[in-house]
Design an enzyme around this catalytic site. Structure first.
Site, PDB file in Angstrom:
ATOM      1  N   ASP A 115       0.833  -1.203   0.000  1.00  0.00           N
ATOM      2  CA  ASP A 115       0.000   0.000   0.000  1.00  0.00           C
ATOM      3  C   ASP A 115       0.867   1.251   0.000  1.00  0.00           C
ATOM      4  O   ASP A 115       2.081   1.190   0.183  1.00  0.00           O
ATOM      5  CB  ASP A 115      -1.017  -0.010   1.143  1.00  0.00           C
ATOM      6  N   VAL A 116       0.242   2.384  -0.222  1.00  0.00           N
ATOM      7  CA  VAL A 116       0.955   3.661  -0.383  1.00  0.00           C
ATOM      8  C   VAL A 116       1.814   3.981   0.828  1.00  0.00           C
ATOM      9  O   VAL A 116       2.912   4.507   0.687  1.00  0.00           O
ATOM     10  CB  VAL A 116      -0.039   4.806  -0.685  1.00  0.00           C
TER      11      VAL A 116
END
Length: 133
Positions: free
Chosen positions: A58-59
């Protein structure tokens, strides 16, 4: 299709290529669309146009990312049924109790998704922070 003297030429098969790239916190793994504000690891790591990531981060995550030129290889590496063992190191904010670790070892359900049992090792735990492998 290429032809030579009227006969079709067979393309030589190419072996899948694999690269390792470090994904920085704040980058997305998906290929960025024009005008998108979140940078993509693919914008920084310039490779062949048909390269895909194995899995996702994820980011807000950072770490090693496997990239390949072969979608079939990427899928085979991602499928749980192939039982490819993965090791992650994560820093957890909050208290990690023995019962929470036991639940992960049995398998947990998060947001309706059932995760298989995990091997969990608490390598460092202090106050409200722990490192798990």
């Amino acid at each position: 299709r290429l032809k030579l003297d009227g006969r079709a030429l067979k393309a030589a098969p190419t072996a899948p290529r694999v690269w390792l790239a470090y994904k920085h916190k704040g980058e997305q793994v998906a290929k960025a669309e024009r005008g998108e504000k979140i940078p993509s690891v693919f914008s920084r790591v310039r490779l062949q146009p048909h390269v895909c990531a194995v899995g996702r981060l994820d980011v807000q995550s950072e770490g090693l990312l496997v990239l390949t030129s072969c979608g079939e290889l990427a899928r085979a590496m991602e499928l749980p049924s192939n039982e490819l063992r993965r090791t992650y190191e994560v820093i957890v904010h909050g208290r990690v109790t023995a019962s929470k670790v036991a639940a992960m070892r049995r398998g947990v359900r998060v947001a309706g998704v059932k995760y298989a049992p995990m091997r969990v090792l608490v390598s460092d735990a202090r106050d409200n922070r722990a490192t798990l492998e």
